[in-house]
Design an enzyme around this catalytic site. Structure first.
Site, PDB file in Angstrom:
ATOM      1  CB  CYS A 123      -0.927   0.025   1.207  1.00 39.32           C
ATOM      2  SG  CYS A 123      -1.949   1.522   1.258  1.00 39.32           S
ATOM      3  CB  CYS A 126      -2.089   4.751   4.172  1.00 38.10           C
ATOM      4  SG  CYS A 126      -3.487   4.140   3.223  1.00 38.10           S
ATOM      5  CB  SER A 127      -0.117   0.804   6.296  1.00 35.30           C
ATOM      6  OG  SER A 127      -0.891   1.547   7.208  1.00 35.30           O
ATOM      7  CB  CYS A 128      -4.865  -0.420   2.590  1.00 30.57           C
ATOM      8  SG  CYS A 128      -5.398   1.300   2.690  1.00 30.57           S
TER       9      CYS A 128
END
Lengths: 218, 116
Positions: A123, A126-128
């Protein structure tokens, strides 16, 4: 700031947060500004009837119960049941719901590794992460280095994880979004014929489902 | 960095940039971090804000916050801002409560008080 890097700290952990801060495992460490804010926000929300302590605890129990074992069970089933695999690849969210795992309103896309294609998930924004299937993401998944480089030099990144993808295998990188999460369906290794679901799931690690590793026989 | 290049990219849009080796350290989440996560799930499920609001406030914090704050530190900062914006509580209420929390004791265990 609360981030004193105290290496004499007897509770110092090996693990570092994504920004390189030591993790403090115990509640007897000095209160940080942001912890102070968490406590204050939580208390205000409870007082105002927006949530309850029981709801918060239940949410944490639910979170703790989520682990890569859920993703591994999905993969093991797909390996053993071609019809399920077809449904999983067609509609990941519906297929996980079939196994009693709540898709939580997110679209799950399952990408299959084949003889000619290796998939890896990132991701960049962000950090999905498919937390319903894998639990909370590891620190490195949220790091600048992984987010920046995976879309640019995936083979070099995979090499850092100890995975050498042969030149004749295409690497496909999937960039997640807040509304759409990816899970890699690894290739079933040879030599696992006749294994039961539990044994199969046992070789499917979190990293295999992110795509930075492939299943290894014990 | 990228937010003032005029190329329309903000700092958080880091795909494709040069970066160093991937630090492979991992840690289990502390109780306070899990609580932050739980507060996000619960308040967004109740309609106080969305995951887009969470991201917007984090992106607004700028690159410096990414370098100096941990993941759940950025989250609680963003959650708090979103909750103030949606009227769940006021900044004054928050400040007063934070003072009260800090007065309970110097550690997280003591400061969480009866909230446990």
């Amino acid at each position: 700031m609360p981030h004193d890097h105290d290496h004499d700290d007897p509770f110092h952990h090996e693990g570092m947060s994504s920004s390189g801060h030591p993790y403090r495992p115990d509640n007897d460490q000095p209160l940080t500004y942001w912890q102070q804010m968490e406590i204050a926000v939580r208390e205000l929300l409870v007082e105002k009837g927006i949530t309850t302590a029981a709801e918060i605890n239940a949410q944490i129990v639910l979170m703790d119960a989520r682990s890569p074992a859920q993703g591994a069970a999905v993969v093991a089933r797909a390996w053993d049941d071609p019809a399920f695999k077809a449904r999983l690849l067609a509609d990941g969210s519906a297929a996980m719901a079939e196994l009693g795992i709540d898709p939580d309103g997110l679209k799950l896309v399952v990408v299959e590794n084949t003889a000619g294609v290796h998939n890896v998930v990132v991701c960049t924004l962000c950090s999905c992460y498919p937390r319903n299937l894998l639990g909370l993401p590891p620190d490195w998944y949220k790091s600048r280095a992984y987010r920046s480089r995976t879309v640019k030099e995936p083979r070099a990144v995979l090499r850092e994880f100890g995975l050498e993808v042969p030149e004749d295998v295409r690497v496909q990188v999937h960039d997640s979004t807040a509304d759409m999460r990816y899970l890699v369906l690894p290739r079933r290794p040879e030599g696992t014929e006749g294994w039961d679901a539990e044994a199969l799931a046992g070789i499917v690690t979190r990293d295999c489902m992110i795509g930075v590793a492939i299943p290894q026989l014990p | 960095m990228t937010d003032d290049t005029g190329q329309g990219r903000s700092w958080h849009d880091m795909g494709g940039e040069d970066a160093g080796e991937i630090a492979r350290g991992e840690h289990d989440f502390a109780l306070w971090e899990k609580r932050v996560d739980a507060l996000m799930r619960l308040t967004s499920a109740k309609g106080y804000f969305t995951v887009d609001g969470l991201r917007r406030a984090i992106e607004d914090m700028g690159e410096d916050a990414f370098e100096t704050m941990s993941y759940y530190e950025r989250w609680i900062a963003s959650i708090t801002r979103n909750l103030v914006e949606s009227g769940a509580f006021s900044t004054e209420e928050l400040n007063a409560r934070m003072e009260k929390v800090a007065a309970r004791g110097p550690t997280y265990g003591e400061a969480q008080g009866a909230g446990e």
